[in-house]
Scaffold this motif. Structure first.
Motif, mmCIF file in Angstrom:
data_model
loop_
_atom_site.group_PDB
_atom_site.id
_atom_site.type_symbol
_atom_site.label_atom_id
_atom_site.label_comp_id
_atom_site.label_asym_id
_atom_site.label_seq_id
_atom_site.Cartn_x
_atom_site.Cartn_y
_atom_site.Cartn_z
ATOM 1 N N GLY A 20 0.839 -1.449 -0.259
ATOM 2 C CA GLY A 20 0.303 -0.615 0.004
ATOM 3 C C GLY A 20 0.893 1.312 -0.004
ATOM 4 O O GLY A 20 2.499 1.076 0.143
ATOM 5 N N LEU A 21 0.024 2.291 -0.012
ATOM 6 C CA LEU A 21 0.726 3.776 -0.213
ATOM 7 C C LEU A 21 2.214 3.132 1.046
ATOM 8 O O LEU A 21 3.322 4.544 1.759
ATOM 9 C CB LEU A 21 0.001 4.933 -0.032
ATOM 10 C CG LEU A 21 0.313 5.967 0.280
ATOM 11 C CD1 LEU A 21 1.221 6.131 -1.013
ATOM 12 C CD2 LEU A 21 -0.793 7.114 0.294
ATOM 13 N N PHE A 22 1.541 3.591 2.392
ATOM 14 C CA PHE A 22 2.140 3.299 3.859
ATOM 15 C C PHE A 22 3.272 2.074 3.962
ATOM 16 O O PHE A 22 4.506 3.048 3.755
ATOM 17 C CB PHE A 22 1.220 3.016 4.883
ATOM 18 C CG PHE A 22 2.242 2.789 5.932
ATOM 19 C CD1 PHE A 22 2.855 3.352 6.831
ATOM 20 C CD2 PHE A 22 2.607 1.261 6.694
ATOM 21 C CE1 PHE A 22 3.906 3.577 8.237
ATOM 22 C CE2 PHE A 22 3.771 0.913 7.427
ATOM 23 C CZ PHE A 22 3.562 1.928 8.490
ATOM 24 N N GLN A 23 3.226 1.164 2.764
ATOM 25 C CA GLN A 23 4.710 0.759 2.739
ATOM 26 C C GLN A 23 5.771 1.110 1.410
ATOM 27 O O GLN A 23 7.055 1.022 2.007
ATOM 28 C CB GLN A 23 3.905 -0.879 2.590
ATOM 29 C CG GLN A 23 4.154 -1.680 3.572
ATOM 30 C CD GLN A 23 2.428 -1.595 3.832
ATOM 31 O OE1 GLN A 23 1.585 -0.857 2.907
ATOM 32 N NE2 GLN A 23 1.761 -2.425 3.684
ATOM 33 N N VAL A 24 4.372 2.117 0.577
ATOM 34 C CA VAL A 24 6.047 2.305 -0.332
ATOM 35 C C VAL A 24 6.246 3.889 0.144
ATOM 36 O O VAL A 24 7.695 3.821 0.430
ATOM 37 C CB VAL A 24 5.069 2.899 -1.271
ATOM 38 C CG1 VAL A 24 5.658 3.158 -2.742
ATOM 39 C CG2 VAL A 24 4.398 1.119 -2.621
#
Length: 548
Positions: A20-24
């Motif tokens: 997700g955006l958080f992991q990226v």
């Protein structure tokens, strides 16, 4: 809820997804932090390089009250000069007698406008100060690796990561204003303390990412950014020929990174281990908000939190370095990790710092070496899950060792071939070096992960300190350092096959989940409580086999 799910952090946070955006965002930001670390460790290649030099010519203007010009000429080597018979005249001849360079040296400015060697005359009887100044950096890294573990496990991954990042940059700035060699060495040691931010950022990211994202972060993203930092070094050094301004330029990226403090969160795994459940839930909820996924009303229930915070026996306790040797599994993993990492780091930094001694342009050699690193890190990230972890490490070390030992068979009149074998062999040590960060992180439980990484990387810095003097042996024999490095690689390769395989396994959280080493090369580890609690089907399947 089953006992496995109660204890499994990855299972409780699986609703976040993998990319997700958080992991990226975490992958990108923590990987960018590896760029300054990539060049700080090898910047000494240009800062401490020894330019061509010879004795200064002297002129004495008085003899018996009359003005008489007298000179001494460049001698048979860079540490002595010929004396002139009588006064300076066209008929005066050179004596066979020599004298030391009492008036100092003249250093070539063809490649560098200045280095610490030309600044403080670190040649001839003072030449030992050059490898010592390099070693002082790795002494700092060794000390930092030892103390960053308990500090990170006690105060958090995030504060230690940012403190070491700032320390590395600030000391580089102050080091640029050094007024003596002693001051330079002291600051070099302090700068080495900050080099440990790489390991801390690796753990911080690994504890926030799932298994698939963790491998790509550690090897592809962070490893490649580390190599990019290394590749930027010769480019900066080519345009900045003075060592002081080069250090100033090296400090700027780390200082620009400081605002990321308000973006990067603390490790939720660590927060849970410290009983800070509300903060851990806040991190996960913010991550879910960025990923735009629904969040359970209660992420960590009372039962889950209790199990995640306690080790075998149900006791809450503070972990120390003694936990790395208290149980047989942890003791074996720690001892093997110390030896392997010390060996690999000696070879990796030995071959990296030796690029300026290879034939050809120092900037081009360093850039080629860095480019090879980028390719190796990318290849390692893509291939790492296609073979058992110990086998993968074994193959890289064997390849490196064989390439380095072959060098002694290369004729002296073929320097280009020697250079090719050295750079090709370095590919194996580079892959093994970056792979160990992933492997050791997977072997160490959360409660002692930073301490485990700290003690093994502390041993690694002992190898880095020794490599400076192994390189110095090249003054007497060009192939001797390669023979030593090749032999060390083969020894580490043999020992690596004793380590347990962690491929497709989840990160262990507790001491009781540490995996046992293998009793022989052909065997798989015994079925343990850690294996039983691991929900990965591939990992459970491998752990069914008993030892030979």
């Amino acid at each position: 809820m089953s006992d496995a799910k109660v204890k499994d952090f990855d299972e409780l946070t699986s609703f976040l997804g993998d990319y997700g955006l958080f992991q990226v965002l975490i992958i990108v930001l923590l990987s960018l932090a590896a760029i300054p670390t990539g060049y700080m460790g090898v910047i000494v290649v240009f800062v401490s390089d020894t330019p061509e030099h010879h004795c200064k010519e002297s002129i004495n203007s008085t003899r018996n009250g009359a003005d008489v010009e007298q000179r001494s000429w460049i001698g048979p080597d860079s540490c002595s000069r010929y004396k002139l018979n009588g006064s300076w005249t066209e008929t005066a001849g050179l004596s066979n007698d020599t004298e030391q360079c009492v008036d100092g040296w003249v250093f070539s400015t063809e490649i560098y406008s200045s280095t610490i060697v030309s600044e403080w005359d670190l040649v001839c009887e003072h030449a030992w100060k050059v490898p010592f100044s390099t070693s002082s950096f790795f002494v700092g890294v060794m000390i930092g690796s030892f103390i960053s573990g308990p500090f990170s496990d006690r105060f958090g991954r995030k504060p230690v990561f940012f403190f070491t990042m700032i320390l590395q940059s600030v000391t580089a700035l102050i080091q640029a204003a050094s007024v003596s060699w002693v001051m330079f060495c002291v600051l070099n040691c302090l700068k080495g303390l900050g080099q440990t931010n790489y390991g801390t950022s690796l753990i911080l990211g690994s504890e926030m990412l799932g298994q698939s994202a963790r491998i790509k972060f550690s090897l592809l993203a962070q490893g490649v950014c580390y190599a990019i930092g290394y590749a930027l070094l010769p480019l900066f050094a080519y345009f900045i020929r003075g060592w002081r301004m080069l250090l100033v330029a090296s400090a700027i990226p780390g200082l620009i990174y400081i605002p990321m403090w308000w973006v990067i969160p603390e490790s939720p795994r660590w927060l849970l281990q410290k009983g800070r459940v509300e903060e851990a839930e806040l991190v996960i909820r913010n991550a879910a908000k960025r990923n735009r996924v629904p969040v359970p009303e209660v992420i960590f229930g009372a039962g889950e939190c209790l199990e995640l915070m306690r080790d075998k026996g149900g006791e809450e306790r503070t972990h120390t370095y003694m936990d790395l040797i208290r149980t047989p599994n942890m003791r074996n993993i720690t001892i093997l990790g110390v030896f392997i990492w010390m060996s690999v780091t000696m070879v990796y930094y030995g071959l990296s710092l030796n690029t300026s001694n290879l034939n050809g342009n120092a900037y081009l050699n360093c850039f080629i070496s860095a480019t090879i690193d980028i390719a190796v890190y990318a290849a390692t990230g893509l291939l790492v899950n296609h073979a058992p972890r110990p086998t993968f490490l074994f193959c890289m070390l064997i390849f490196c060792g064989i390439m380095l030992l072959i060098i002694q068979l290369v004729p002296e009149d073929m320097p280009v071939m020697l250079q090719v074998f050295a750079l090709v062999g370095r590919m194996g040590s580079t892959g093994a070096y970056i792979f160990l960060f992933v492997f050791v992180t997977e072997l160490m439980p959360t409660v002692v992960r930073n301490m485990g990484l700290g003690i093994t990387t502390t041993a690694a810095r002992i190898g880095a300190i020794m490599c400076s003097y192994v390189i110095y042996m090249g003054v007497y024999s060009k192939v001797l350092p390669y023979i030593i490095f090749g032999t060390v690689c083969l020894m580490a390769a043999a020992v690596s096959m004793l380590l347990p395989d962690t491929r497709n396994c989840k990160l262990p959280d507790l001491i009781s989940q540490a995996k046992p080493i293998r009793s022989c090369f052909c065997c798989c580890p015994k079925k343990t409580a850690a294996a039983q609690s691991d929900t990965s089907e591939d990992c459970k399947e491998r752990n069914k086999s008993a030892p030979c």
